[in-house]
Design a protein around this motif. Sequence first.
Motif, PDB file in Angstrom:
ATOM      1  N   THR A  83       0.484  -0.995   0.045  1.00  0.00           N
ATOM      2  CA  THR A  83       0.149   0.066  -0.154  1.00  0.00           C
ATOM      3  C   THR A  83       0.489   1.185   0.468  1.00  0.00           C
ATOM      4  O   THR A  83       2.097   1.269   0.626  1.00  0.00           O
ATOM      5  CB  THR A  83      -1.423  -0.459   1.059  1.00  0.00           C
ATOM      6  OG1 THR A  83      -0.079   0.103   2.923  1.00  0.00           O
ATOM      7  CG2 THR A  83      -1.664  -0.985   1.253  1.00  0.00           C
ATOM      8  N   TRP A 119      -6.908 -14.350  -3.812  1.00  0.00           N
ATOM      9  CA  TRP A 119      -5.453 -13.660  -4.494  1.00  0.00           C
ATOM     10  C   TRP A 119      -4.532 -14.574  -3.593  1.00  0.00           C
ATOM     11  O   TRP A 119      -4.501 -15.357  -2.958  1.00  0.00           O
ATOM     12  CB  TRP A 119      -5.445 -12.474  -3.815  1.00  0.00           C
ATOM     13  CG  TRP A 119      -6.267 -11.525  -3.876  1.00  0.00           C
ATOM     14  CD1 TRP A 119      -7.259 -11.438  -5.062  1.00  0.00           C
ATOM     15  CD2 TRP A 119      -6.472 -10.121  -3.650  1.00  0.00           C
ATOM     16  NE1 TRP A 119      -8.033 -10.103  -5.037  1.00  0.00           N
ATOM     17  CE2 TRP A 119      -6.953 -10.313  -3.885  1.00  0.00           C
ATOM     18  CE3 TRP A 119      -5.708  -9.280  -2.261  1.00  0.00           C
ATOM     19  CZ2 TRP A 119      -7.963  -8.382  -3.696  1.00  0.00           C
ATOM     20  CZ3 TRP A 119      -5.649  -8.273  -1.713  1.00  0.00           C
ATOM     21  CH2 TRP A 119      -6.830  -7.757  -2.998  1.00  0.00           C
ATOM     22  N   GLU A 136      -4.107  -7.319   4.228  1.00  0.00           N
ATOM     23  CA  GLU A 136      -4.175  -6.157   4.968  1.00  0.00           C
ATOM     24  C   GLU A 136      -2.996  -6.336   6.148  1.00  0.00           C
ATOM     25  O   GLU A 136      -1.793  -5.503   6.531  1.00  0.00           O
ATOM     26  CB  GLU A 136      -5.238  -6.142   6.047  1.00  0.00           C
ATOM     27  CG  GLU A 136      -6.831  -5.653   5.095  1.00  0.00           C
ATOM     28  CD  GLU A 136      -7.208  -6.586   5.081  1.00  0.00           C
ATOM     29  OE1 GLU A 136      -7.321  -6.515   3.279  1.00  0.00           O
ATOM     30  OE2 GLU A 136      -7.103  -7.526   4.644  1.00  0.00           O
ATOM     31  N   ASP A 141      -1.309  -4.020  -1.273  1.00  0.00           N
ATOM     32  CA  ASP A 141      -2.758  -3.454  -1.985  1.00  0.00           C
ATOM     33  C   ASP A 141      -3.438  -4.185  -3.127  1.00  0.00           C
ATOM     34  O   ASP A 141      -2.456  -4.764  -4.231  1.00  0.00           O
ATOM     35  CB  ASP A 141      -1.795  -2.210  -2.958  1.00  0.00           C
ATOM     36  CG  ASP A 141      -2.719  -1.493  -3.001  1.00  0.00           C
ATOM     37  OD1 ASP A 141      -4.005  -1.313  -3.271  1.00  0.00           O
ATOM     38  OD2 ASP A 141      -2.146   0.133  -2.909  1.00  0.00           O
ATOM     39  N   GLY A 142      -4.575  -4.367  -2.743  1.00  0.00           N
ATOM     40  CA  GLY A 142      -5.524  -5.000  -4.013  1.00  0.00           C
ATOM     41  C   GLY A 142      -5.156  -4.326  -4.771  1.00  0.00           C
ATOM     42  O   GLY A 142      -6.142  -5.192  -6.044  1.00  0.00           O
ATOM     43  N   ASN A 143      -4.869  -2.579  -5.039  1.00  0.00           N
ATOM     44  CA  ASN A 143      -5.075  -1.921  -6.169  1.00  0.00           C
ATOM     45  C   ASN A 143      -4.028  -2.426  -7.383  1.00  0.00           C
ATOM     46  O   ASN A 143      -3.894  -2.427  -8.577  1.00  0.00           O
ATOM     47  CB  ASN A 143      -4.911  -0.270  -6.172  1.00  0.00           C
ATOM     48  CG  ASN A 143      -6.211  -0.394  -4.920  1.00  0.00           C
ATOM     49  OD1 ASN A 143      -7.119  -0.778  -5.324  1.00  0.00           O
ATOM     50  ND2 ASN A 143      -5.936   0.946  -4.245  1.00  0.00           N
ATOM     51  N   LYS A 144      -2.438  -3.225  -6.674  1.00  0.00           N
ATOM     52  CA  LYS A 144      -1.974  -3.223  -7.552  1.00  0.00           C
ATOM     53  C   LYS A 144      -2.133  -4.956  -7.823  1.00  0.00           C
ATOM     54  O   LYS A 144      -0.958  -5.910  -8.584  1.00  0.00           O
ATOM     55  CB  LYS A 144      -0.470  -3.514  -6.188  1.00  0.00           C
ATOM     56  CG  LYS A 144      -0.234  -2.148  -6.478  1.00  0.00           C
ATOM     57  CD  LYS A 144       0.508  -1.681  -6.057  1.00  0.00           C
ATOM     58  CE  LYS A 144       0.385  -0.456  -5.621  1.00  0.00           C
ATOM     59  NZ  LYS A 144       1.544   0.107  -4.565  1.00  0.00           N
ATOM     60  N   GLN A 146      -2.337  -7.979  -9.894  1.00  0.00           N
ATOM     61  CA  GLN A 146      -2.027  -8.117 -11.685  1.00  0.00           C
ATOM     62  C   GLN A 146      -3.149  -9.936 -11.856  1.00  0.00           C
ATOM     63  O   GLN A 146      -3.689 -10.681 -11.606  1.00  0.00           O
ATOM     64  CB  GLN A 146      -0.656  -9.126 -12.018  1.00  0.00           C
ATOM     65  CG  GLN A 146       0.135  -7.896 -11.504  1.00  0.00           C
ATOM     66  CD  GLN A 146       0.607  -6.469 -12.406  1.00  0.00           C
ATOM     67  OE1 GLN A 146      -0.097  -7.039 -13.223  1.00  0.00           O
ATOM     68  NE2 GLN A 146      -0.016  -5.541 -11.644  1.00  0.00           N
ATOM     69  N   THR A 147      -4.014  -9.626 -13.430  1.00  0.00           N
ATOM     70  CA  THR A 147      -4.738 -10.647 -13.306  1.00  0.00           C
ATOM     71  C   THR A 147      -3.453 -11.663 -14.723  1.00  0.00           C
ATOM     72  O   THR A 147      -3.211 -11.072 -15.689  1.00  0.00           O
ATOM     73  CB  THR A 147      -5.758 -10.597 -13.645  1.00  0.00           C
ATOM     74  OG1 THR A 147      -6.294  -9.705 -15.104  1.00  0.00           O
ATOM     75  CG2 THR A 147      -6.924 -10.201 -12.651  1.00  0.00           C
TER      76      THR A 147
END
Length: 163
Positions: A83, A119, A136, A141-144, A146-147
């Motif tokens: 994060t 994840w 957490e 950071d879940g916004n990062k 990669q799929t």
Amino acid sequence: MVVRLPRRAVALTLALLTMTASSPAFPAAAVSKVQETASARMGQPCPSMAGEILTRPDYPWYIVDKAGYLRGIPPGVPDRIFTPGIHPRTDVPLETCAMGQDLSSHAAIITANDAVRPWYLYTNGKKYGLRPGIPEKYHLDGNKLQTMTVAILDGIPDGGLWD
């Protein structure tokens, strides 16, 4: 049916997914200090510190894994998985905890594009499952995230849980 892809294909895909142009330069002096610290390290595992991010001036960052081992964090990896705005603790001597295997320079948070897979933390050629609450705890950071395709994700060896 599980399709196993060659390791080279998996590594190349992950390398492309995790490249970042904003990776900070890693001072050469820090590399020698890491080697010096690792060779002098005689600490014990510190599982009660799992999830802590530690450093000291002019040293790279380390994260304490679930077993209590310090794992070095290569340059560029913090920008890809943590994060924004986290600050490592500097009040704990690095020699307190035993040294474990560093995270790989291609470490990433990954999942499949089927929207039903959990994840994973990808590092050192393996995927480590992340249960709820673990991202957490480790400042991931879940916004990062990669799929990738299900076939690629399934082709990565399982490393167990990262908790």
